[in-house]
Write an enzyme that holds these catalytic residues in place. Structure first.
Site, PDB file in Angstrom:
ATOM      1  CB  SER A 197      -0.948  -0.061   1.194  1.00  0.00           C
ATOM      2  OG  SER A 197      -2.019   0.808   1.022  1.00  0.00           O
TER       3      SER A 197
ATOM      4  CG  ASP B 227      -3.116  -4.435  -2.837  1.00  0.00           C
ATOM      5  OD1 ASP B 227      -3.035  -5.037  -3.910  1.00  0.00           O
ATOM      6  OD2 ASP B 227      -3.956  -4.708  -1.946  1.00  0.00           O
TER       7      ASP B 227
ATOM      8  CG  HIS C 293      -5.663  -2.922   0.751  1.00  0.00           C
ATOM      9  ND1 HIS C 293      -4.662  -2.851  -0.205  1.00  0.00           N
ATOM     10  CD2 HIS C 293      -5.375  -1.960   1.658  1.00  0.00           C
ATOM     11  CE1 HIS C 293      -3.818  -1.885   0.121  1.00  0.00           C
ATOM     12  NE2 HIS C 293      -4.224  -1.331   1.241  1.00  0.00           N
TER      13      HIS C 293
END
Ligand SMILES: *[C@@H]1O[C@H](CO)[C@@H](O)[C@H](O)[C@H]1NC(C)=O
Length: 522
Positions: A331, A358, A423
């Site tokens: 992320s 991600d 996620h």
């Protein structure tokens, strides 16, 4: 929480019995506790979090917390200061990371080799637990003494007793054993150059313990993972122990809490740029500390470690491959990892490849200056929920172009989607609370299988970059899905379909779990 309280409030007037009135928060807590218990009972679920599972690789895992002073300490973006105190928001005083590493060879079929004594373990939530709870409450925008107390009680009840299954301060394995490996391919590469090192950067509202299983699984396969804890305002709660200063607790903070000397609040873009610059400095500092350990500075780092760990670091001299390392992140951390490749590899950022899980959708533009191999893995929901990115392009297309362009420059690169995952699938959260995570994030894959898929492909990539350059496993497969296709989602593709020639092999049913969007294999 807000929804719950207003709903409760609205139903009160007609049924209220004055002599039975409790403060409203007690009603909420009681209601939540009863609802949760009932839910667990109805669905035969354990009330509290599952313990973290043992690692599956051929090696047992050790762990050390290292906090090292940055000398001299300095501010990154010194003009950005806290409104409340006037102190620099991005003051780099120490760097904190957890090492995960292999300790003793243990054949999975013969558990006699495993250490029998119960070694010391790290708690999953580092002390003080209330600091972390306060950070979560702040992330949920309900930061007051009551919410903090409630969060502390709930978090302590749910995960307070969870520990990370790695032995604290156990000695690093002498040599990676090659006489009885679980499979010949599981002996990690570059033994003669020292243990391969991976530096990992976490996402927002995360910490160094949130990816312990992923890191431990890589360590159980012979790699050394340095799991950072960022002090850029993205960690729920962390304590900075600078030399000759009292411990400084730092909670999650946002751009609205800081300002420039002219009293303007930085834009969110400016704030993110400062956070990323801070993360990059922390990454460079981690490289520096690892090089010092390799140069024989372990005893000093251990005695000056405010975390009082690292007594075995004295034996780490000349044992690591610090000339070439790997950077990885999830992320926000993936955005930062990609940024750290800018102009590289350099001695301060010696990254020969990057694993990006991600990459962020709202953490700033993605760096395109890359000259090393890339592995980009999207979770299913990250690919399927399309979102507009900087310049008005779809995030997915932006990521694919970065990988395709890098491949065109001659750097082996992959972009793929892990089917059925969401996620947080690569974090420890689904292992601890599988039902909660599936329910709230839309993951459909078995949580252990989901993480295992990530570990396999990451290991293959490390092997490619720091090993012999072989494209093994999934990395040897063609890109069949230039775009993500929802129709081929998890579970549609049955084992063996399309992979006939290697039926029965390790990867024969990989299509159940993956869509490959970019691959060097033609
Ligand atoms: C305040 O200072 C910042 C940083 O120096 C600058 O970017 C911004 O334009 C300034 N704002 C005003 C209103 O002067």
């Amino acid at each position: 929480m807000e929804l719950l309280s207003s709903k409760f409030h609205n139903t009160q007037p007609t049924t209220r019995l004055p002599h039975l009135r409790l403060p409203r928060w007690r009603h909420i807590a009681l209601f939540a506790a009863v609802a949760y218990t009932l839910y667990c009972y109805l669905f035969s679920l354990p009330l509290f979090a599952h313990p973290l599972p043992q690692h599956t690789g051929p090696y047992t895992v050790g762990t050390i917390d290292i906090e090292a002073a940055v000398s001299p300490d300095h501010a990154i973006e010194p003009d950005i200061r806290f409104k409340t105190t006037g102190n620099s928001a991005f003051e780099l005083e120490t760097v904190l990371f957890t090492l995960y590493y292999p300790i003793t060879y243990s054949d999975n079929n013969n558990n006699n080799n495993r250490a029998t004594a119960q070694p010391r373990r790290h708690p999953w939530i580092p002390a003080p637990l209330s600091l972390r709870a306060q950070g979560y409450a702040k992330a949920a925008h309900i930061n007051n003494w009551l919410a903090n107390a409630l969060f502390t009680v709930i978090i302590r009840a749910l995960v307070g007793s969870i520990t990370i299954p790695a032995a604290v301060d156990a000695p690093l394995i002498d040599a990676l054993t090659s006489d009885k490996p679980a499979s010949p391919q599981q002996v990690p590469p570059s033994q003669n150059r020292g243990h391969p090192v991976i530096i990992f950067s976490h996402g927002t509202v995360s910490s160094r313990t949130d990816y312990s299983h992923f890191a431990g699984e890589l360590a159980a396969r012979g790699y050394i993972v340095a799991m950072l804890e960022h002090r850029d305002g993205s960690c729920p709660g962390t304590i900075i122990n600078a030399p000759n200063k009292p411990p400084r607790p730092l909670l999650l903070f946002s751009h609205t809490e800081v300002s420039f000397p002219n009293h303007t609040t930085p834009t969110i873009e400016t704030f993110h740029a400062a956070q990323l610059a801070f993360r990059e400095a922390e990454i460079e500092e981690t490289v520096h500390v690892l090089k010092r350990i390799n140069a024989g500075d372990g005893p000093f780092l251990s005695t000056s470690n405010p975390r009082s760990e690292g007594t075995t670091l004295s034996t780490w001299k000349s044992r690591l491959n610090t000339n070439v390392m790997l950077i990885a992140g999830h992320s926000y951390g993936a955005t930062g990892a990609l940024q750290s490749l800018r102009g590289g590899p350099t001695p301060t950022r010696p990254f020969a490849g990057a694993i990006l899980l991600d990459p962020g959708k709202s953490s700033g533009p993605l760096n395109t200056d890359v000259r090393v191999p890339l592995l980009v893995v999207h979770s299913n929901t990250w690919s399927s929920q399309s979102s507009l990115f900087y310049g008005g392009r779809a995030h997915f297309d932006t990521v694919r172009d970065i990988v395709t362009d890098n491949l065109a420059r001659g750097n082996p690169s992959w972009f793929m989607t892990s089917l059925g995952t969401s996620h947080p699938s690569v974090t420890d959260a689904p292992l601890l609370e599988p039902w909660l995570l599936s329910f709230t994030t839309g993951a459909t894959i078995d949580v252990y299988q989901g993480l295992r898929q990530y570990v396999h492909v990451a290991e293959d990539f490390v092997w490619l970059v720091l090993g012999d350059g072989e494209m093994r496993g999934l990395l040897g497969e063609r890109a069949e899905f230039p775009a993500y296709e929802a129709g081929w989602g998890f579970g549609v593709w049955k084992p063996g379909q399309g992979g006939g020639e290697r039926e029965g092999g390790e990867w024969w049913d990989w299509r159940r779990y993956w869509q490959i969007h970019v691959s060097p294999v033609g």
